[in-house]
Design an enzyme around this catalytic site. Sequence first.
Site, mmCIF file in Angstrom:
data_model
loop_
_atom_site.group_PDB
_atom_site.id
_atom_site.type_symbol
_atom_site.label_atom_id
_atom_site.label_comp_id
_atom_site.label_asym_id
_atom_site.label_seq_id
_atom_site.Cartn_x
_atom_site.Cartn_y
_atom_site.Cartn_z
ATOM 1 N N ASP A 117 60.023 44.213 3.139
ATOM 2 C CA ASP A 117 60.665 42.988 2.671
ATOM 3 C C ASP A 117 62.133 43.195 2.289
ATOM 4 O O ASP A 117 62.511 44.275 1.840
ATOM 5 C CB ASP A 117 59.879 42.462 1.455
ATOM 6 C CG ASP A 117 60.260 41.039 1.097
ATOM 7 O OD1 ASP A 117 60.743 40.303 1.994
ATOM 8 O OD2 ASP A 117 60.077 40.654 -0.071
ATOM 9 N N ASN B 82 54.325 33.496 7.142
ATOM 10 C CA ASN B 82 55.699 33.528 7.634
ATOM 11 C C ASN B 82 55.990 32.483 8.717
ATOM 12 O O ASN B 82 57.149 32.217 9.043
ATOM 13 C CB ASN B 82 56.085 34.931 8.119
ATOM 14 C CG ASN B 82 56.299 35.934 7.008
ATOM 15 O OD1 ASN B 82 56.022 37.129 7.151
ATOM 16 N ND2 ASN B 82 56.809 35.480 5.859
#
Length: 246
Positions: free
Chosen positions: A26, A74
């Site tokens: 991330d 996502n």
Amino acid sequence: MKLFSKKKKEQTQAMAVPTHIAIIMDGNGRWAKKRGLPRTAGHKVGAEAFRTIANYAKSIGLKYLTVYAFSTENWKRDREEVDAIMDLLETYLRELIRDMDKNRVRFCFFGDLSRLSPELQREAKETAERSAGYDGVQVNFCINYGARDEILRAARAFAAECAAGKAEPGDLTEAGFSNLLYSAGVPDPDLIIRPSGEIRISNFLLWQSAYSEYYFTDTLWPDFGPRQLDEAIAAFNQRNRRFGGV
Ligand code: IPE
Ligand code: IPE
Ligand code: MG
């Protein structure tokens, strides 16, 4: 220079390397934003960071490396960003297939690949099949992966066995349930690393992480390299794992 890297290697080897490390990759977007670049530029550099870490993992003798590349959530992002990530994955897998025999890394894919493009599905399948016999680190690449989705699928699979008269509800054990997950046969992660400063799990390995050690760092994924992995492993080595015992 050569002497230094040899010494560095010895230091790393003196440190106990866990069997299985999982990473939530991330921080790509923020890395790009800090530089005034489009988010996709961050994903590109993030893909390079993965390549470096996978090779490093192999060199230090890690057995399993599970990386979270794209979650079931996502898809909520702009179409443009999702497409760019999918294109990057395709390019990356194509290169991987090309260099496969040299790298000898075993690739597995965790997630529902059916929602990916036929090309990406084909590449993932080819990568997994061609690398199946390699003995380097096993990389479990999580694409369209969500831990809740994974658990639901396992529950449905077992329910179907019961409905077909092949099993009784009481037959299900923890080990049996683990074998219905994408991670069947892979030992639970010892260490889960999340870069980028967020202190949450974001639907990653919920079942498997029951006794994992967590390591959070503010470093953004594109800046995460071997040194940062060494630091995480060193922190892991300071932990006292009790698994409920004393
Ligand atoms: C991780 O980086 C990559 C994916 C989730 C696909 P992000 O894109 O989430 O980057 P940040 O969190 O916005 O910085
Ligand atoms: C987790 O990151 C998923 C991946 C890195 C693939 P996100 O950026 O999607 O997580 P949140 O939205 O910050 O929880
Ligand atoms: Mg993020």
